[in-house]
Design an enzyme around this catalytic site. Structure first.
Site, PDB file in Angstrom:
ATOM      1  N   GLY A  11      39.353  31.224  47.640  1.00 58.31           N
ATOM      2  CA  GLY A  11      39.636  32.718  48.055  1.00 58.31           C
ATOM      3  C   GLY A  11      38.858  33.614  46.814  1.00 58.31           C
ATOM      4  O   GLY A  11      38.644  33.153  45.659  1.00 58.31           O
ATOM      5  N   ILE A 140      42.799  33.831  41.044  1.00 64.34           N
ATOM      6  CA  ILE A 140      43.889  34.748  40.412  1.00 64.34           C
ATOM      7  C   ILE A 140      45.049  34.107  39.999  1.00 64.34           C
ATOM      8  O   ILE A 140      45.957  34.686  39.361  1.00 64.34           O
ATOM      9  CB  ILE A 140      43.988  35.872  41.367  1.00 64.34           C
ATOM     10  N   ASP A 141      45.418  32.934  40.609  1.00 64.73           N
ATOM     11  CA  ASP A 141      46.695  32.328  40.533  1.00 64.73           C
ATOM     12  C   ASP A 141      46.730  31.783  39.209  1.00 64.73           C
ATOM     13  O   ASP A 141      48.095  31.208  38.822  1.00 64.73           O
ATOM     14  CB  ASP A 141      46.766  31.318  41.635  1.00 64.73           C
ATOM     15  N   GLU A 242      55.139  36.269  46.142  1.00 66.34           N
ATOM     16  CA  GLU A 242      55.203  35.875  47.860  1.00 66.34           C
ATOM     17  C   GLU A 242      55.972  34.523  48.205  1.00 66.34           C
ATOM     18  O   GLU A 242      56.493  34.335  49.197  1.00 66.34           O
ATOM     19  CB  GLU A 242      53.859  36.049  48.460  1.00 66.34           C
ATOM     20  N   GLN A 298      44.616  43.108  45.316  1.00 69.29           N
ATOM     21  CA  GLN A 298      44.851  42.829  43.975  1.00 69.29           C
ATOM     22  C   GLN A 298      44.044  41.477  43.371  1.00 69.29           C
ATOM     23  O   GLN A 298      43.530  41.252  42.340  1.00 69.29           O
ATOM     24  CB  GLN A 298      46.290  42.207  43.741  1.00 69.29           C
ATOM     25  N   ARG A 299      43.271  40.979  44.476  1.00 67.86           N
ATOM     26  CA  ARG A 299      42.179  39.927  43.911  1.00 67.86           C
ATOM     27  C   ARG A 299      40.881  40.256  44.075  1.00 67.86           C
ATOM     28  O   ARG A 299      39.902  39.745  43.659  1.00 67.86           O
ATOM     29  CB  ARG A 299      42.620  38.568  45.019  1.00 67.86           C
TER      30      ARG A 299
END
Lengths: 405, 405
Positions: A11, A140-141, A242, A298-299
């Site tokens: 991603g 981003i995680d 989420e 956001q990413r």
């Protein structure tokens, strides 16, 4: 003289291209490296022989690339089979490497991409192929093992934090009680939702509750906490991953019957935790509640300009080239933290076998005892990662982007 | 010496506080003005005698206020009754004005707020009360009459445009066809959705279709256009106003049966146009489609730093004070455009009776013949409004905000 190949996978983030910029800049500069190639759509581009030369990159391209979100070279989600299952795939990949005289393969990505690095370097070792294969972290995680944090996390966190502060002012303008539920990305790890706590500062305290996948979402306890918070103040922001789950480990977004029509996609199916939590608050407490999805913005929102993240992402790419030149392989160029204040990290090679296919979740010590907020340890950890403002170049009001023709 | 009172009303924007800063700075500076007061929650604060002094504002407060979104003084949505219907309300308001020796009342807001300016100034004229009542425009919707545009529109547009560019890169990373529907605020006027066209530049052309409330949403024609676009390219962004309507004038968000549960609020009820359009594309064309709501973020995201908007908003507030001092009343301090290139506007007093209660919609000449995109005239009009980058102050990664204690 060997050539270098770089690819991007997984991603998008705001700074995956900053890492690419670091690889390209160092790759072009290094006398020991011939051409710098990029593969389009990650490992798919290798399999499809879609390599492009990046050796023409100049200062201006690099500068623009550093503020261009998403993957300049395109991405893929392919997970390689085991070499024992499908040797042909590996033969094809290493055939292409040979065709382009690749001596160094750098792969920028998250967990799945590190799996690719692991498998390719294992295959090379087994076949005695002399090629340096290095992973550059991106997600981003923030869920990669060993590295202190991952490039991409800081920019996403900074966007979220500043959005939350601004949303909090927005929601507080009327003379009435209201709650805003902000749904944040994170299916299994709550790092990004937890970062919303950084919005709380001396001058304002917008965020009171944070729900992450690492802590069971207990509807009763949650409603009690919202009630207590709203007894004391007029507005609150509730950050919700989420991927929050109930006590049976079922995603909240699936456990309630509010599934929307029209979306046939697995990804979209995980959206909705925020909407459901909104419904819970409205139903149980009758408070005006709104839910907001920060969505893919956001990413990919690089216009927030997180200097720490941009320069670290660049350095990770840059240093990965140095590691390759020093003969390293089967490693990921990650961060080791030296100090929180003043914040300092160094880039280290981490054994890819200890990184790939593990997911780093938030430890208990970074959450509050009730599991619905973060601890001071988390704040100390995360605060430096959103610091510094990257100067951005605009043109007629549009952020200048480096786009592949 | 008379005092000045300022209030804010209606929905938040990124720069409504920049206008407030302009009023405060000039109000404090002007030798003819005594104290500068603010009313909390707009006209509600006058009715409730909740006035606060703003005379302590220094340079630093002003600087921070200019980058603080939403309404520093709080807002309200009250529409005043006609004086003939309820004289007591007016007596109460003018009683408070007298109590605080108010000689100038400046009201920053949109359409409803201009209605308040109109009614109060009419009452004052009828009763021979000597008070200058001036409106300062504010709305992301850009739907106020006479003024060339409204403060707040440029910042919202700039956020949307840059978000769309970044989302476009995000969605294009995989080697597959996909469409993204971006739902944008605007119930009756499509200005903000139209602004998405500014994302198209020499280097990229992400936005192909724009649906606004001014043009009927014709499902068949829309699907045809999406099909044609997707025949030629892999990804597209479709900008959709929340208030698009079918040929019967019914909101698309209401005309389909996808109403979500759990939201009892009139506002939330209008969300959903994007989701429905997403469903239409997926159902009719089978293309991977995702819809994104930019939500309230689009009106309150000041961290995009639109210099033109911030300085114009400031000037509107600043000049409104000058108008008041020159004896003006029953006017709104709006913009008259002198030239597109180089862009130049001047601030003029517009008769409040010609502004209040009208909604400026997009003229046909600003849309493409098929109604699903914009014309060059619109681009010439809108392009300058997102230009320039405001330098922003941050503190530990957080945008510095001026917050009322």
């Amino acid at each position: 003289m060997k050539n270098l190949l770089v690819g991007q996978s997984g991603g998008p983030t705001a700074v995956i291209n900053a890492s690419l910029a670091g690889v390209i800049e160092n790759g072009i500069k290094s006398a020991e490296i011939g051409e710098v190639f990029g593969t389009l759509n990650g490992i798919d581009g290798v399999l499809g022989d879609r390599l492009v030369s990046l050796s023409h990159f100049g200062e201006e391209n690099i500068r623009r690339l550093k503020q261009t979100p998403s993957s300049y070279l395109g991405s893929c989600r392919r997970k390689l089979p085991e070499a024992e299952e499908d040797a042909a795939v590996y033969e094809r990949i290493f055939g292409i490497f040979e065709k382009y005289n690749i001596g160094y393969f750098l792969y920028i990505g998250g967990n799945d991409s590190m799996d690719t690095v692991k498998k390719l370097s294992a295959y090379a070792a087994k076949k005695n192929i002399n090629i340096g294969i290095i992973g550059v972290p991106k997600t981003i995680d923030n869920d990669l093992f060993l590295t202190d944090h991952t490039p991409g996390f800081g920019s996403a966190a900074k966007f979220i934090v500043n959005s939350v502060r601004q949303l909090s002012l927005d929601t507080g303008v009327y003379d009435m009680k209201s709650a805003v539920v902000v749904e944040i990305m994170g299916r299994n790890a709550g790092w990004l939702s937890a970062a919303a706590a950084l919005a709380n500062s001396e001058d304002m305290h917008p965020v009171d509750i944070i729900c992450v996948p690492e802590a069971v979402f207990d509807r009763g306890a949650f409603v009690d906490k919202v009630r207590r918070v709203m007894d004391e103040k007029d507005t609150t922001i509730i950050a919700v991953s989420e991927g929050i789950k109930d006590e049976k480990g079922k995603y909240i977004a699936e456990s309630e019957s509010v599934r929307k029509s029209g979306d046939g996609f697995a990804h979209a199916a995980l959206g909705g935790a925020g909407k459901i939590v909104e419904g819970i608050i409205a139903a149980e407490l009758g408070i005006k509640t709104r839910s907001i999805e920060l969505s893919t913005l956001q990413r990919c929102f690089s216009a927030i300009g997180c200097k720490t993240d941009v320069s670290e992402a660049f350095s990770a790419g840059y240093e990965a080239v140095n590691l390759a030149l020093r003969g390293c392989t089967a490693v990921m160029a990650g961060f080791r933290r030296i100090a929180d204040t003043p914040y300092k990290v160094e880039i280290c090679p981490f054994d890819i076998n200890e990184v790939a296919n593990f997911e780093k979740k938030m430890p208990k010590s970074m959450l509050s005892p009730d599991g619905m907020y973060v601890s001071d340890e988390f704040i100390r950890y995360a605060r430096p990662l959103i610091s510094g403002e990257q100067e951005l170049e605009y043109d007629n009001g549009l952020i200048r982007l480096e786009i592949r023709k």
